[in-house]
Design a protein around this motif. Structure first.
Motif, PDB file in Angstrom:
ATOM      1  N   LEU A  49       0.824  -1.210   0.000  1.00  0.00           N
ATOM      2  CA  LEU A  49       0.000   0.000   0.000  1.00  0.00           C
ATOM      3  C   LEU A  49       0.857   1.259   0.000  1.00  0.00           C
ATOM      4  O   LEU A  49       0.525   2.256  -0.663  1.00  0.00           O
ATOM      5  CB  LEU A  49      -0.949  -0.005   1.198  1.00  0.00           C
ATOM      6  N   GLN A  50       1.961   1.240   0.730  1.00  0.00           N
ATOM      7  CA  GLN A  50       2.847   2.403   0.751  1.00  0.00           C
ATOM      8  C   GLN A  50       3.484   2.630  -0.615  1.00  0.00           C
ATOM      9  O   GLN A  50       3.616   3.770  -1.065  1.00  0.00           O
ATOM     10  CB  GLN A  50       3.920   2.236   1.829  1.00  0.00           C
ATOM     11  N   GLU A  51       3.874   1.547  -1.293  1.00  0.00           N
ATOM     12  CA  GLU A  51       4.451   1.674  -2.626  1.00  0.00           C
ATOM     13  C   GLU A  51       3.410   2.217  -3.608  1.00  0.00           C
ATOM     14  O   GLU A  51       3.705   3.101  -4.418  1.00  0.00           O
ATOM     15  CB  GLU A  51       4.968   0.322  -3.120  1.00  0.00           C
ATOM     16  N   GLU A  52       2.189   1.695  -3.512  1.00  0.00           N
ATOM     17  CA  GLU A  52       1.122   2.159  -4.398  1.00  0.00           C
ATOM     18  C   GLU A  52       0.817   3.634  -4.140  1.00  0.00           C
ATOM     19  O   GLU A  52       0.609   4.408  -5.082  1.00  0.00           O
ATOM     20  CB  GLU A  52      -0.129   1.315  -4.168  1.00  0.00           C
ATOM     21  N   LYS A  58       3.204  10.385  -7.225  1.00  0.00           N
ATOM     22  CA  LYS A  58       4.025  10.796  -8.356  1.00  0.00           C
ATOM     23  C   LYS A  58       3.151  11.053  -9.585  1.00  0.00           C
ATOM     24  O   LYS A  58       3.324  12.056 -10.290  1.00  0.00           O
ATOM     25  CB  LYS A  58       5.073   9.719  -8.657  1.00  0.00           C
ATOM     26  N   GLU A  59       2.195  10.172  -9.836  1.00  0.00           N
ATOM     27  CA  GLU A  59       1.284  10.354 -10.958  1.00  0.00           C
ATOM     28  C   GLU A  59       0.448  11.625 -10.786  1.00  0.00           C
ATOM     29  O   GLU A  59       0.228  12.369 -11.749  1.00  0.00           O
ATOM     30  CB  GLU A  59       0.363   9.142 -11.092  1.00  0.00           C
ATOM     31  N   ASN A  60       0.000  11.891  -9.575  1.00  0.00           N
ATOM     32  CA  ASN A  60      -0.771  13.092  -9.285  1.00  0.00           C
ATOM     33  C   ASN A  60       0.058  14.344  -9.577  1.00  0.00           C
ATOM     34  O   ASN A  60      -0.441  15.306 -10.170  1.00  0.00           O
ATOM     35  CB  ASN A  60      -1.237  13.072  -7.832  1.00  0.00           C
ATOM     36  N   SER A  61       1.306  14.336  -9.183  1.00  0.00           N
ATOM     37  CA  SER A  61       2.181  15.482  -9.442  1.00  0.00           C
ATOM     38  C   SER A  61       2.356  15.702 -10.939  1.00  0.00           C
ATOM     39  O   SER A  61       2.323  16.844 -11.423  1.00  0.00           O
ATOM     40  CB  SER A  61       3.546  15.272  -8.788  1.00  0.00           C
ATOM     41  N   THR A  62       2.536  14.627 -11.675  1.00  0.00           N
ATOM     42  CA  THR A  62       2.695  14.725 -13.125  1.00  0.00           C
ATOM     43  C   THR A  62       1.441  15.300 -13.769  1.00  0.00           C
ATOM     44  O   THR A  62       1.519  16.187 -14.630  1.00  0.00           O
ATOM     45  CB  THR A  62       2.994  13.331 -13.722  1.00  0.00           C
ATOM     46  N   LEU A  63       0.278  14.815 -13.352  1.00  0.00           N
ATOM     47  CA  LEU A  63      -0.976  15.309 -13.918  1.00  0.00           C
ATOM     48  C   LEU A  63      -1.213  16.771 -13.579  1.00  0.00           C
ATOM     49  O   LEU A  63      -1.726  17.541 -14.406  1.00  0.00           O
ATOM     50  CB  LEU A  63      -2.144  14.448 -13.445  1.00  0.00           C
TER      51      LEU A  63
END
Length: 88
Positions: A49-52, A58-63
């Motif tokens: 869960l921590q890795e996910e 990271k994906e949120n920051s990119t978006l």
């Protein structure tokens, strides 16, 4: 009673007592193994869960960066339309 009789009686009493001890010990070992598996499973799930979560951050920051870029481009195009005498 002679020594052979005492030995035979001790064997008759000692056998079931030893078997009961083995059964009790086996139950305790099984319980400990189950509890160990539960803790290991929980720890593994927590790590996953921590890795996910890190990947999603990271994906949120990119978006967010992509959205900011798109908004900037949209504002630039509106400004160009207004300079050329149009209405956006």
């Amino acid at each position: 009673m002679d020594a052979a009789m005492v030995t035979a009686i001790a064997a008759l009493i000692g056998g079931p007592v030893a078997a009961a001890g083995v059964m009790y010990g086996s139950r305790g070992a099984t319980r400990a193994a189950r509890e160990g598996n539960a803790v290991t499973g929980f720890s593994s799930l927590t790590n996953e869960l921590q890795e996910e979560r890190a990947e999603l951050k990271k994906e949120n920051s990119t978006l967010r960066a992509e959205l900011a870029t798109e908004r900037l481009e949209s504002a630039r195009l509106r400004l160009m339309v207004e300079r050329l005498g149009g209405t956006p």
